[in-house]
Design a protein around this motif. Structure first.
Motif, PDB file in Angstrom:
ATOM      1  N   VAL A   1       0.869  -1.172   0.000  1.00  0.00           N
ATOM      2  CA  VAL A   1       0.000   0.000   0.000  1.00  0.00           C
ATOM      3  C   VAL A   1       0.909   1.226   0.000  1.00  0.00           C
ATOM      4  O   VAL A   1       1.757   1.362   0.872  1.00  0.00           O
ATOM      5  CB  VAL A   1      -0.912   0.028   1.247  1.00  0.00           C
ATOM      6  CG1 VAL A   1      -1.711   1.315   1.285  1.00  0.00           C
ATOM      7  CG2 VAL A   1      -1.851  -1.165   1.244  1.00  0.00           C
ATOM      8  N   ALA A   2       0.759   2.077  -1.004  1.00  0.00           N
ATOM      9  CA  ALA A   2       1.590   3.275  -1.081  1.00  0.00           C
ATOM     10  C   ALA A   2       0.706   4.503  -0.912  1.00  0.00           C
ATOM     11  O   ALA A   2      -0.407   4.557  -1.432  1.00  0.00           O
ATOM     12  CB  ALA A   2       2.304   3.334  -2.421  1.00  0.00           C
ATOM     13  N   GLN A   3       1.222   5.483  -0.154  1.00  0.00           N
ATOM     14  CA  GLN A   3       0.470   6.721   0.028  1.00  0.00           C
ATOM     15  C   GLN A   3       1.230   7.836  -0.674  1.00  0.00           C
ATOM     16  O   GLN A   3       2.444   7.950  -0.531  1.00  0.00           O
ATOM     17  CB  GLN A   3       0.325   7.044   1.512  1.00  0.00           C
ATOM     18  CG  GLN A   3      -0.600   8.216   1.759  1.00  0.00           C
ATOM     19  CD  GLN A   3      -0.822   8.462   3.236  1.00  0.00           C
ATOM     20  OE1 GLN A   3      -0.215   7.804   4.070  1.00  0.00           O
ATOM     21  NE2 GLN A   3      -1.684   9.392   3.559  1.00  0.00           N
TER      22      GLN A   3
ATOM     23  N   GLN B   1       0.222   7.563 -12.603  1.00  0.00           N
ATOM     24  CA  GLN B   1       1.504   7.656 -11.898  1.00  0.00           C
ATOM     25  C   GLN B   1       1.317   8.281 -10.529  1.00  0.00           C
ATOM     26  O   GLN B   1       0.593   9.275 -10.388  1.00  0.00           O
ATOM     27  CB  GLN B   1       2.484   8.483 -12.719  1.00  0.00           C
ATOM     28  CG  GLN B   1       2.914   7.759 -13.984  1.00  0.00           C
ATOM     29  CD  GLN B   1       3.959   8.538 -14.735  1.00  0.00           C
ATOM     30  OE1 GLN B   1       3.821   9.756 -14.887  1.00  0.00           O
ATOM     31  NE2 GLN B   1       4.988   7.855 -15.186  1.00  0.00           N
ATOM     32  N   ILE B   2       1.972   7.702  -9.533  1.00  0.00           N
ATOM     33  CA  ILE B   2       1.839   8.187  -8.170  1.00  0.00           C
ATOM     34  C   ILE B   2       3.211   8.467  -7.581  1.00  0.00           C
ATOM     35  O   ILE B   2       4.127   7.647  -7.709  1.00  0.00           O
ATOM     36  CB  ILE B   2       1.111   7.152  -7.292  1.00  0.00           C
ATOM     37  CG1 ILE B   2      -0.364   7.087  -7.706  1.00  0.00           C
ATOM     38  CG2 ILE B   2       1.194   7.508  -5.819  1.00  0.00           C
ATOM     39  CD1 ILE B   2      -0.887   5.715  -7.745  1.00  0.00           C
ATOM     40  N   ASP B   3       3.331   9.638  -6.979  1.00  0.00           N
ATOM     41  CA  ASP B   3       4.570   9.974  -6.286  1.00  0.00           C
ATOM     42  C   ASP B   3       4.345   9.674  -4.808  1.00  0.00           C
ATOM     43  O   ASP B   3       3.645  10.412  -4.120  1.00  0.00           O
ATOM     44  CB  ASP B   3       4.884  11.457  -6.507  1.00  0.00           C
ATOM     45  CG  ASP B   3       6.179  11.845  -5.824  1.00  0.00           C
ATOM     46  OD1 ASP B   3       7.031  10.947  -5.655  1.00  0.00           O
ATOM     47  OD2 ASP B   3       6.328  13.017  -5.467  1.00  0.00           O
ATOM     48  N   ALA B   4       4.907   8.563  -4.305  1.00  0.00           N
ATOM     49  CA  ALA B   4       4.601   8.099  -2.954  1.00  0.00           C
ATOM     50  C   ALA B   4       5.573   8.677  -1.941  1.00  0.00           C
ATOM     51  O   ALA B   4       6.745   8.878  -2.246  1.00  0.00           O
ATOM     52  CB  ALA B   4       4.641   6.583  -2.903  1.00  0.00           C
ATOM     53  N   PHE B   5       5.061   8.991  -0.746  1.00  0.00           N
ATOM     54  CA  PHE B   5       5.966   9.372   0.337  1.00  0.00           C
ATOM     55  C   PHE B   5       5.981   8.304   1.421  1.00  0.00           C
ATOM     56  O   PHE B   5       6.719   8.382   2.378  1.00  0.00           O
ATOM     57  CB  PHE B   5       5.619  10.745   0.921  1.00  0.00           C
ATOM     58  CG  PHE B   5       4.213  10.871   1.418  1.00  0.00           C
ATOM     59  CD1 PHE B   5       3.894  10.473   2.690  1.00  0.00           C
ATOM     60  CD2 PHE B   5       3.222  11.411   0.602  1.00  0.00           C
ATOM     61  CE1 PHE B   5       2.606  10.588   3.155  1.00  0.00           C
ATOM     62  CE2 PHE B   5       1.935  11.527   1.063  1.00  0.00           C
ATOM     63  CZ  PHE B   5       1.608  11.111   2.343  1.00  0.00           C
TER      64      PHE B   5
END
Lengths: 155, 250
Positions: free
Chosen positions: A111-113, A121-125
């Motif tokens: 699971v990426a937030q 596209q997701i920039d995860a932190f």
């Protein structure tokens, strides 16, 4: 049963039934907000129940399986990117800059937030590993290598 | 049909019955804890992905299950207390609530300790973790409400109502991993399917579940007996019991 007890039984039972109904309706209404994450297909096609698509720049969580062979690490920094897939075939790419959890590997559910950069596209932190409910000793895992859900765990 | 139960509506009878049952529960607790912990922590094989970290399951899962079992017991007692107005049922709620609260706390703490290395986070606001936290707050609420009244008849009734209100949380906790996308994994043993766990790891877990159940029973019985004595302290049978004890010691 005497009438007073019968009355109390009725009141108490209706209290329980009424409350369950109320809570049930509240949970039903909140359904998509209680989900911890979007699946990749939901990001592309919109939420299952409502069809609402997340907007670009929206902060969200995405959960799915890391696709084999898509993990690419930047040799000079902690930057990493990988694709996530779900059982309905949607694929999104996640970019992350940080330390991955122990359980992170290809084929693992994670699971990426982060923030939605473009439609896929997701920039995860934050990246969290999602563990499944299977527990077994390593020998058994090797013996079961032919099993479907494990096949994807092997690089 | 229920005639055999009637004598136990008297606190004195229930007090004696609890005293008779207590040693059995303690014996089962000690045996299962020793066997289950040694087997689970030392001899069960390590997991193929998590290694030795998975062993926290031998504390986490039984504690979480018994936290819910304790609440179910309290809810049944609350129902009986409200409909049939039996004071012993209220005492039962007061006796079990703190035990259930501690079990819930153990489940939350062990879960967090496991979550940090495995998931990468101590806490995530997913449906399972949040509903379990609500369970802890409901437990604390019941304990606080029961102790807020000096009139124990009123206290018992208020605590019973709150217990019944909170029972809605139990199915939410259990099905949270089914109804919603959560980070917490699905059920391993409590499902209509064969457990997704190797037998040599499952057996110690089953023993630990029995052990935690017996532990819950022992502590609850002890607290139940205390609660009866405290609330019946003005009754002749209690003073007779005390004078008996005192003269026995001389």
């Amino acid at each position: 049963m005497n009438p007073r007890r019968k009355k109390r039984l009725l009141i108490t039972s209706s209290l329980v039934v009424g409350l369950s109904l109320a809570i049930g309706l509240v949970l039903f209404a909140l359904q998509q907000n209680i989900d911890l994450f979007y699946t990749p297909t939901e990001i592309i096609e919109g939420k299952n129940e409502t069809g609402v698509k997340p907007e670009i720049g929206q902060r969200l969580r995405v959960g799915g399986m890391v696709v084999n062979g898509t993990v690419s690490r930047d040799p000079e920094s902690l930057k990493v990117s990988f694709d996530l897939i779900d059982n309905r075939g949607g694929i999104v790419t996640v970019f992350f800059d940080g330390i991955l959890p122990d359980l992170f590997r290809e084929g693992q559910g994670i699971v990426a937030q982060g923030e939605l950069l473009t439609a896929t596209q997701i920039d995860a932190f934050e990246v969290l590993a999602k563990h499944d409910e299977e527990y077994m000793p390593p020998e058994v895992a090797e013996a079961l290598e032919g099993m479907d859900h494990l096949k994807s765990n092997k690089p | 049909m229920w005639k055999w139960l009637h004598p136990y509506a008297k606190p004195e009878k229930s007090y004696q019955l609890a005293g008779k049952l207590l040693p059995w529960f303690v014996v089962v607790t000690v045996i299962t804890f020793v066997v289950g912990l040694v087997w689970g922590l030392l001899f069960a094989p390590a997991d193929y992905q998590q290694g030795d970290s998975f062993r926290i399951i031998y504390i986490h899962v039984p504690a979480a299950m018994m936290a819910m079992a304790a609440y179910s017991t309290m809810a049944i007692a609350a129902f009986i207390a409200l409909v049939w107005q039996i004071r012993l049922a209220e005492m039962n709620i007061a006796a079990i609530a703190p035990v259930g609260a501690v079990f819930t706390f153990i489940a939350l703490v062990t879960g967090a300790a496991w979550g940090k290395p495995m998931w990468g986070a101590w806490w995530v606001w997913d449906a399972r973790l949040t509903s379990e936290l609500i369970l802890l707050f409901v437990y604390l609420g019941i304990i606080a409400l029961y102790n807020a009244f000096s009139d124990k008849v009123l206290a018992g009734r208020a605590a019973s109502i709150l217990t019944l209100v909170g029972v809605i949380n139990l199915p939410v906790i259990h099905y949270s991993v089914v109804w919603w996308n959560t980070l917490h994994q699905g059920a391993t043993i409590m499902k209509f399917d064969k457990p997704s766990m190797a037998p040599e790891m499952l057996w110690p877990l089953m023993i630990m579940i029995v052990g935690f159940a017996a532990f819950l029973g022992s502590v609850s019985l002890l607290r139940f007996r205390n609660e009866i004595l405290a609330r019946e302290s003005h009754r002749p049978w209690v003073s007779a019991l005390v004078t008996d004890k005192l003269s026995g010691e001389k």
